[in-house]
Write a protein that holds these residues in place. Structure first.
Motif, mmCIF file in Angstrom:
data_model
loop_
_atom_site.group_PDB
_atom_site.id
_atom_site.type_symbol
_atom_site.label_atom_id
_atom_site.label_comp_id
_atom_site.label_asym_id
_atom_site.label_seq_id
_atom_site.Cartn_x
_atom_site.Cartn_y
_atom_site.Cartn_z
ATOM 1 N N TYR A 84 0.880 -1.233 0.033
ATOM 2 C CA TYR A 84 -0.085 0.053 -0.122
ATOM 3 C C TYR A 84 0.893 1.315 -0.185
ATOM 4 O O TYR A 84 1.895 1.268 0.818
ATOM 5 C CB TYR A 84 -0.780 -0.067 1.254
ATOM 6 N N ARG A 85 0.523 2.103 -0.815
ATOM 7 C CA ARG A 85 1.317 3.627 -1.001
ATOM 8 C C ARG A 85 0.438 4.296 -0.051
ATOM 9 O O ARG A 85 -0.806 4.918 -0.540
ATOM 10 C CB ARG A 85 1.667 3.955 -2.166
ATOM 11 N N TYR A 129 3.645 -1.185 4.005
ATOM 12 C CA TYR A 129 3.468 0.204 3.487
ATOM 13 C C TYR A 129 4.563 0.896 2.957
ATOM 14 O O TYR A 129 5.650 0.697 3.746
ATOM 15 C CB TYR A 129 2.821 1.120 4.657
ATOM 16 N N GLU A 130 4.273 1.698 2.100
ATOM 17 C CA GLU A 130 5.341 2.713 1.603
ATOM 18 C C GLU A 130 4.591 4.143 1.757
ATOM 19 O O GLU A 130 3.577 4.353 1.438
ATOM 20 C CB GLU A 130 5.644 2.558 -0.087
ATOM 21 N N HIS A 160 1.553 10.942 -8.047
ATOM 22 C CA HIS A 160 1.417 9.456 -8.100
ATOM 23 C C HIS A 160 -0.118 9.061 -7.721
ATOM 24 O O HIS A 160 -0.469 8.034 -7.259
ATOM 25 C CB HIS A 160 2.092 9.119 -6.605
ATOM 26 N N ASP A 193 -1.911 7.182 -9.821
ATOM 27 C CA ASP A 193 -2.132 6.017 -10.010
ATOM 28 C C ASP A 193 -1.840 4.778 -9.349
ATOM 29 O O ASP A 193 -1.883 3.555 -9.319
ATOM 30 C CB ASP A 193 -1.350 5.620 -11.546
ATOM 31 N N SER A 194 -1.330 5.399 -8.118
ATOM 32 C CA SER A 194 -0.664 4.356 -6.938
ATOM 33 C C SER A 194 -1.090 4.732 -5.508
ATOM 34 O O SER A 194 -0.654 3.878 -4.520
ATOM 35 C CB SER A 194 0.787 4.189 -7.245
ATOM 36 N N LEU A 195 -1.525 5.872 -5.449
ATOM 37 C CA LEU A 195 -1.752 6.171 -3.913
ATOM 38 C C LEU A 195 -3.162 5.607 -3.480
ATOM 39 O O LEU A 195 -4.304 5.359 -4.101
ATOM 40 C CB LEU A 195 -2.076 7.573 -3.816
ATOM 41 N N ASP A 196 -2.992 4.991 -2.242
ATOM 42 C CA ASP A 196 -4.167 4.242 -1.611
ATOM 43 C C ASP A 196 -4.767 5.043 -0.596
ATOM 44 O O ASP A 196 -6.000 4.813 -0.430
ATOM 45 C CB ASP A 196 -3.589 2.980 -1.166
#
Length: 267
Positions: free
Chosen positions: A2-3, A33-34, A51, A53-56
Motif C-alpha cells: 500500500y502506498r 506500507y510505503e 502518484h 495511479d498508485s496512492l491508496d
C-alpha cells in the motif's frame, strides 16, 4: 504494497509514523506500507498529481502552513475526490470528527493514538471501512464551543467570501421523522445503532453483544434500509444528531457492557 501519503508539517512526527509502519512490516499478516511525505497542502496536491495511479490513502493533518482546519479536506474532495482521505490530528472535538466525516473523510485518528490503534485503523480503512474513534464519539457535544465557532464565522463572513456549503452526507430529518424511523428498528437493531454511533466496528459490537459478526452485519443492513441511508457513515451522522433527543438521553451511551459470548449465535 500500500502506498500512503502523510501531510503534516512536523518532520519528527512524519518520521515517527514512517518508523511505526516500517516496523509493522515484520508483523505478519500486517501488510507492508510505503509512505510518502508532504509538509503542506500545496506539496500534498503536487504529490497526488505525481502518484495518482498508485496512492491508496492520505493521512491529513488539520494544521498545515497553507491550510487551517477542514479547509484542506474540502479542497482535496474538490480536486482529488477519488483519493480516500483520513484525518490525523491533535484536535479531538466530537463536532470536528462528525464534520470531517460529513465532508467525506474515511476516518479520523487522534495523534495520541497508539501504534496498535494506527495499524488497526489503517487496515480497516484500506479494506474499505470507515474508522471512527470510539472514545471521541463517546464524548458529549460541546454546544458552547460550537456557538463560539459560529460567532467567529459570522464575524469573519463580513470581510471574507462565503464558502460553498459542505456536502450533505446524510439526509436531513426532523426529530419527528427520525423518531418514526427509530420506532421501526427492533430492540437489538437500536442497540447496534447506538454502538455504531460510539464508533465501534462490527467485530467489537459482536463481542460486546455476544453474537456472531454475521449477525451484526445483518442488523447493520436492516438499519441502513429502515433509516433510508446508503452507508454506515450516513447512519452514524444521522443518529449522532437525532438519537439523543429520541432516546431521551443527553449523549450517546457512555460505556457499553459486554454480554456473555455465545458461539455461533444468530438473531
Amino acid at each position: 504494497m500500500y502506498r500512503l501519503l502523510i501531510a503534516d508539517d512536523h518532520p519528527l512526527f512524519r518520521d515517527a509514523i514512517s518508523r511505526t509502519l516500517s516496523l509493522s512490516v515484520a508483523d505478519a499478516p500486517t501488510p507492508p506500507y510505503e509512505l510518502l511525505q508532504a509538509a503542506s497542502l500545496a506539496e500534498t496536491l503536487s504529490l497526488i498529481d505525481a502518484h495518482a495511479d498508485s496512492l491508496d490513502l492520505l493521512l491529513l493533518d488539520l494544521d498545515l502552513p497553507d491550510s487551517h482546519g477542514l479547509e484542506g479536506l474540502t479542497r482535496l474532495r474538490q480536486e482529488a475526490d477519488w483519493l480516500p482521505v483520513a484525518i490525523l490530528s491533535a484536535h479531538e472535538a466530537r463536532e470536528t470528527v462528525l464534520e470531517a466525516l460529513a465532508l467525506g473523510a474515511v476516518g479520523y485518528l487522534s495523534k495520541s493514538s497508539s501504534a496498535e490503534v494506527l495499524r488497526e485503523a489503517l487496515a480497516r480503512m484500506l479494506a474499505g471501512e470507515v474508522y471512527v474513534p470510539a472514545r471521541l464519539m463517546r464524548a458529549a457535544p460541546r454546544p458552547a464551543l460550537a456557538s463560539q465557532a459560529a460567532s467567529s464565522s459570522a464575524s469573519a463572513s463580513a470581510s471574507a467570501p462565503v464558502p460553498p456549503p459542505a456536502p450533505q452526507l446524510a439526509p436531513s430529518l426532523s426529530e419527528a421523522e427520525f423518531a418514526q424511523r427509530w420506532q421501526t428498528l427492533t430492540t437489538k437493531q437500536r442497540g447496534v445503532l447506538e454502538r455504531m454511533v460510539l464508533g465501534e466496528s462490527n467485530k467489537m459490537i459482536a463481542w460486546q453483544l455476544g453474537v456472531a459478526e454475521t449477525t451484526v452485519k445483518s442488523h447493520v443492513s436492516a438499519i441502513l434500509h429502515k433509516l433510508g441511508v446508503a452507508s454506515r457513515v450516513q447512519a452514524i451522522l444521522l443518529a449522532s444528531h437525532s438519537l439523543p433527543a429520541v432516546s431521551g438521553a443527553s449523549a450517546p451511551p457512555a460505556a457499553p457492557q459486554r454480554a456473555t459470548p455465545r458461539r455461533g449465535a444468530h438473531e
